[in-house]
Design a protein around this motif. Structure first.
Motif, PDB file in Angstrom:
ATOM      1  N   VAL A  11       0.841  -1.202   0.000  1.00 19.60           N
ATOM      2  CA  VAL A  11       0.000   0.000   0.000  1.00 19.60           C
ATOM      3  C   VAL A  11       0.875   1.252   0.000  1.00 19.60           C
ATOM      4  N   ALA A  12       1.925   1.252   0.824  1.00 23.94           N
ATOM      5  CA  ALA A  12       2.815   2.418   0.906  1.00 23.94           C
ATOM      6  C   ALA A  12       3.533   2.657  -0.421  1.00 23.94           C
ATOM      7  N   THR A  17       3.971   5.597  -5.561  1.00 27.14           N
ATOM      8  CA  THR A  17       3.904   5.566  -7.017  1.00 27.14           C
ATOM      9  C   THR A  17       2.829   6.517  -7.543  1.00 27.14           C
ATOM     10  N   VAL A  18       1.667   6.516  -6.892  1.00 22.66           N
ATOM     11  CA  VAL A  18       0.590   7.425  -7.304  1.00 22.66           C
ATOM     12  C   VAL A  18       1.025   8.876  -7.116  1.00 22.66           C
ATOM     13  N   LEU A  36       0.479   8.152 -16.801  1.00 19.19           N
ATOM     14  CA  LEU A  36      -0.703   7.304 -16.809  1.00 19.19           C
ATOM     15  C   LEU A  36      -0.407   5.879 -16.336  1.00 19.19           C
ATOM     16  N   PHE A  37       0.599   5.241 -16.901  1.00 15.23           N
ATOM     17  CA  PHE A  37       0.901   3.859 -16.530  1.00 15.23           C
ATOM     18  C   PHE A  37       1.329   3.745 -15.065  1.00 15.23           C
ATOM     19  N   PRO A  38       2.235   4.609 -14.559  1.00 14.82           N
ATOM     20  CA  PRO A  38       2.567   4.519 -13.131  1.00 14.82           C
ATOM     21  C   PRO A  38       1.352   4.760 -12.231  1.00 14.82           C
ATOM     22  N   LEU A  45      -1.489  -1.447  -6.934  1.00 11.13           N
ATOM     23  CA  LEU A  45      -0.743  -1.865  -5.742  1.00 11.13           C
ATOM     24  C   LEU A  45      -1.501  -1.531  -4.468  1.00 11.13           C
ATOM     25  N   ILE A  46      -2.113  -0.356  -4.427  1.00 12.39           N
ATOM     26  CA  ILE A  46      -2.882   0.035  -3.243  1.00 12.39           C
ATOM     27  C   ILE A  46      -4.061  -0.920  -3.034  1.00 12.39           C
ATOM     28  N   VAL A  47      -4.799  -1.180  -4.099  1.00  8.78           N
ATOM     29  CA  VAL A  47      -5.967  -2.065  -3.992  1.00  8.78           C
ATOM     30  C   VAL A  47      -5.543  -3.479  -3.589  1.00  8.78           C
ATOM     31  N   CYS A  48      -4.519  -4.020  -4.252  1.00  8.66           N
ATOM     32  CA  CYS A  48      -4.065  -5.380  -3.934  1.00  8.66           C
ATOM     33  C   CYS A  48      -3.513  -5.472  -2.518  1.00  8.66           C
ATOM     34  N   GLY A  49      -2.734  -4.483  -2.112  1.00  8.95           N
ATOM     35  CA  GLY A  49      -2.192  -4.474  -0.753  1.00  8.95           C
ATOM     36  C   GLY A  49      -3.285  -4.383   0.296  1.00  8.95           C
TER      37      GLY A  49
END
Length: 140
Positions: A11-12, A17-18, A36-38, A45-49
């Protein structure tokens, strides 16, 4: 506990990255911008974490440690080698052949042994992604 720390780290890193992606242009006159891609990866990554963290908190913890067997280790090393080969082939032959080779290697490593299905997936993935980017108005 260690897995919870890893989920929070996902998440961090996603938040970092965002934050970094927001400093870059999302879209330009020529198509998708550098940010856009990052941004998409960071949100993923946030959602999966977060989902991983929730899963760890809602399921009982098993007492057995995770042990990586020799077959799993060989698959990981094989996938790393396939990604390195992709990077080399990309600069030498272009996206479509490199992506097809990566898809073939990944399918083989994952255990698929039907060459017809491997070839169909490799052709569909490599050509499909190339067409998708062309549709977005940018070249790979």
């Amino acid at each position: 506990m260690q897995r919870s720390i890893a989920a929070v780290a996902f998440v961090a890193f996603g938040a970092f990255t965002v934050t970094y992606a927001m400093r870059l242009r999302m879209y330009t006159a020529d198509g998708p911008g550098a940010g856009l891609f990052p941004l998409i990866i960071g949100i993923g990554l946030i959602v999966c974490g977060a989902l991983w963290f929730v899963q760890l908190r809602t399921t009982p913890e098993d007492s057995e440690p995770l042990v990586l067997g020799p077959v799993a280790a060989a698959r990981i090393v094989g996938q790393i080698a396939a990604l390195l080969a992709f990077a080399f082939l990309l600069s030498q032959f272009g996206f479509v052949p490199a992506a097809a080779a990566l898809t073939i290697a990944t399918a083989w490593i994952a255990g698929e042994r039907s060459w017809l299905s491997i070839a169909a997936v490799a052709a569909g993935c490599s050509v499909g992604i190339k067409l998708l980017f062309r549709l977005l108005g940018t070249e790979l």
